[in-house]
Design a protein around this motif. Sequence first.
Motif, short mmCIF file in Angstrom:
data_model
loop_
_atom_site.label_atom_id
_atom_site.label_comp_id
_atom_site.label_asym_id
_atom_site.label_seq_id
_atom_site.Cartn_x
_atom_site.Cartn_y
_atom_site.Cartn_z
N UNK A 36 0.82 -1.23 0.00
CA UNK A 36 0.00 0.00 0.00
C UNK A 36 0.85 1.27 0.00
N UNK A 37 2.04 1.25 0.66
CA UNK A 37 2.87 2.45 0.69
C UNK A 37 3.40 2.77 -0.71
N UNK A 38 3.56 4.07 -0.97
CA UNK A 38 4.08 4.47 -2.28
C UNK A 38 5.51 3.95 -2.46
N UNK A 39 6.27 3.90 -1.37
CA UNK A 39 7.60 3.26 -1.42
C UNK A 39 7.67 2.34 -0.21
N UNK A 40 7.90 1.03 -0.41
CA UNK A 40 7.95 0.12 0.72
C UNK A 40 8.97 0.59 1.75
N UNK A 41 8.65 0.50 3.03
CA UNK A 41 9.55 0.96 4.08
C UNK A 41 9.21 0.25 5.38
N UNK A 42 10.18 0.17 6.29
CA UNK A 42 9.90 -0.48 7.57
C UNK A 42 9.26 0.49 8.55
N UNK A 43 8.47 -0.02 9.48
CA UNK A 43 7.93 0.79 10.56
C UNK A 43 8.53 0.29 11.87
N UNK A 100 18.38 -6.57 16.29
CA UNK A 100 18.66 -6.02 14.95
C UNK A 100 17.71 -4.85 14.67
N UNK A 101 18.22 -3.86 13.97
CA UNK A 101 17.44 -2.68 13.58
C UNK A 101 16.42 -3.12 12.53
N UNK A 102 15.19 -2.62 12.63
CA UNK A 102 14.17 -2.98 11.64
C UNK A 102 14.59 -2.58 10.23
N UNK A 103 15.25 -1.42 10.12
CA UNK A 103 15.69 -0.98 8.79
C UNK A 103 16.66 -2.00 8.19
N UNK A 104 17.46 -2.60 9.04
CA UNK A 104 18.44 -3.57 8.56
C UNK A 104 17.74 -4.83 8.04
N UNK A 105 16.77 -5.34 8.81
CA UNK A 105 16.04 -6.54 8.36
C UNK A 105 15.33 -6.21 7.04
N UNK A 106 14.67 -5.05 7.00
CA UNK A 106 13.93 -4.67 5.80
C UNK A 106 14.88 -4.56 4.61
N UNK A 107 16.00 -3.88 4.81
CA UNK A 107 16.96 -3.69 3.72
C UNK A 107 17.43 -5.05 3.17
N UNK A 108 17.75 -5.98 4.07
CA UNK A 108 18.24 -7.29 3.62
C UNK A 108 17.17 -8.02 2.82
N UNK A 109 15.94 -8.02 3.34
CA UNK A 109 14.86 -8.78 2.68
C UNK A 109 14.43 -8.12 1.37
N UNK A 110 14.38 -6.80 1.37
CA UNK A 110 13.92 -6.07 0.18
C UNK A 110 14.93 -6.22 -0.96
N UNK A 111 16.21 -6.06 -0.61
CA UNK A 111 17.26 -6.20 -1.64
C UNK A 111 17.25 -7.61 -2.21
N UNK A 112 17.08 -8.60 -1.33
CA UNK A 112 17.07 -10.00 -1.80
C UNK A 112 15.89 -10.23 -2.74
N UNK A 113 14.72 -9.70 -2.40
CA UNK A 113 13.53 -9.91 -3.23
C UNK A 113 13.75 -9.32 -4.63
N UNK A 114 14.33 -8.12 -4.68
CA UNK A 114 14.58 -7.49 -5.99
C UNK A 114 15.60 -8.30 -6.79
N UNK A 115 16.64 -8.74 -6.09
CA UNK A 115 17.71 -9.54 -6.72
C UNK A 115 17.14 -10.82 -7.35
N UNK A 116 16.13 -11.42 -6.69
CA UNK A 116 15.59 -12.69 -7.17
C UNK A 116 14.51 -12.51 -8.23
#
Length: 404
Positions: A36-43, A100-116
């Motif tokens: 739903x967010x215009x740019x996916x981001x962690x809360x 772990x920082x939420x931004x860190x978990x989000x960054x790892x998962x988001x980057x992996x999803x795009x990579x795949x």
Amino acid sequence: MASSTHRVSVLGAGISGLAVASLLRLRGHTVTVFERFAAPRPLGSGLVLHRSGLTAMAALGLDAEAVRLGCRLTRFEGRTVAGKRVYALEHDPGDFSLGIHRHTVFHLLYTKALELGVSIVAGCEVDAVEHGRTAATVTAGSRPLGAFDVVIDASGAQSPIRDRYAAIRSRHAFAYGALWGVCEAANDQPLDVLRQRFHGAKVGIGLIPIGRLPDGGETRHIGFHWSVRNADIDLWRRAPIGVWKREVESLWPETRFLTAQIARHEDLTWAAYADVALHRLHAGRIVFIGDAAHAISPRLGQGANLGLVDALTLADTLSTAPDVFAALETYNARRRDQVRYYHAASRWLSALFQSDHRIAPVLRDLAFAPVSRIPYMRRQMLDSLAGEKAGLFRNLDTSKLVRN
Ligand SMILES: Cc1cc2nc3c(=O)[nH]c(=O)nc-3n(C[C@H](O)[C@H](O)[C@H](O)COP(=O)(O)OP(=O)(O)OC[C@H]3O[C@@H](n4cnc5c(N)ncnc54)[C@H](O)[C@@H]3O)c2cc1C
């Protein structure tokens, strides 16, 4: 190996949604995530990943980087504000939970999803799923977004899709929520222990070492939380922030390094919690994972861990069962007991640690510390913390998990 591959849509690019999207891509399915967010981001601020959640991160090859950036927590310690021990739990040698920082978990998962090659479509607030004979159509504001073999609802604790289609067993809003924040760790802060201070069940203060941001240099962070009665949040907002800072400092003087970094109410985020339980984790071609499937209080720090294990279990069943419906049945059967266990445990702990009860916290302060020294009870507590209760590892491969 997949018996067949499916067209999958995932609702929500949170921790559970991004994890299941990548795990399914790895198994050859076609995956579209609607966010739903215009740019996916962690809360939010920080998280603790236990052995269960780290196992799912390992299945994506992300555990080593998560461990490098996070803080290995080997001890969990709670005291009253007067200094009396309420609980103390220490992991077995070599074992740890990961702050772990939420931004860190989000960054790892988001980057992996795009990579795949996961397709992520932002700015789509999904509000309906229409079942046809051979597929389900996802719609947002009556605009069809596509037809899919299976729709995974990972849209969180407030999921409109769950509320519309799932068979809800129970729903309960907690009277207490929390104010959360992140600040830089002081040099003398221990980074291997999660610490909490309590005054009855109304006051709860927590310091969770959560490590570094992916692009944040060497700065280590501490996640902070303060229990607050939801009905009092407006009072808190109206009073000068200095009043609250002085209260925190008087209860736990060591937090001065942290209050010094909080200048405005907006530096903290308020979160309210609900407990929502389902009869079944699927309805037609829709399947629920993460907080959409089982919103619980964060008291036991298991929500993200449960969501990650849901993701791993569902990716496996969708890739091995003969058809979508058999896969969803198997997923439900594999997750049911554990989800029920953690629902019950988190409700019980909320009454002891975050409620208006007067007697429960007195009994807690008398009994918790001696009980946690009994070896059998200590084992049960550690297994609950690690996310291992109710037969979880019958279905998981822990062999690839980073340990030391
Ligand atoms: C303060 C706090 C502290 C916590 N600490 C811990 C902890 O230490 N350990 C732990 O394991 N868990 C913890 N949790 C729980 C954990 O944060 C959640 O369980 C976890 O984030 C759930 O992830 P999710 O992906 O299922 O849902 P969410 O993270 O809520 O993600 C849902 C996503 O769906 C999107 N979305 C919502 N509606 C729609 C829609 N209609 N269409 C499309 N997209 C939509 C949202 O924008 C969001 O991106 C904590 C929770 C809170 C509130």
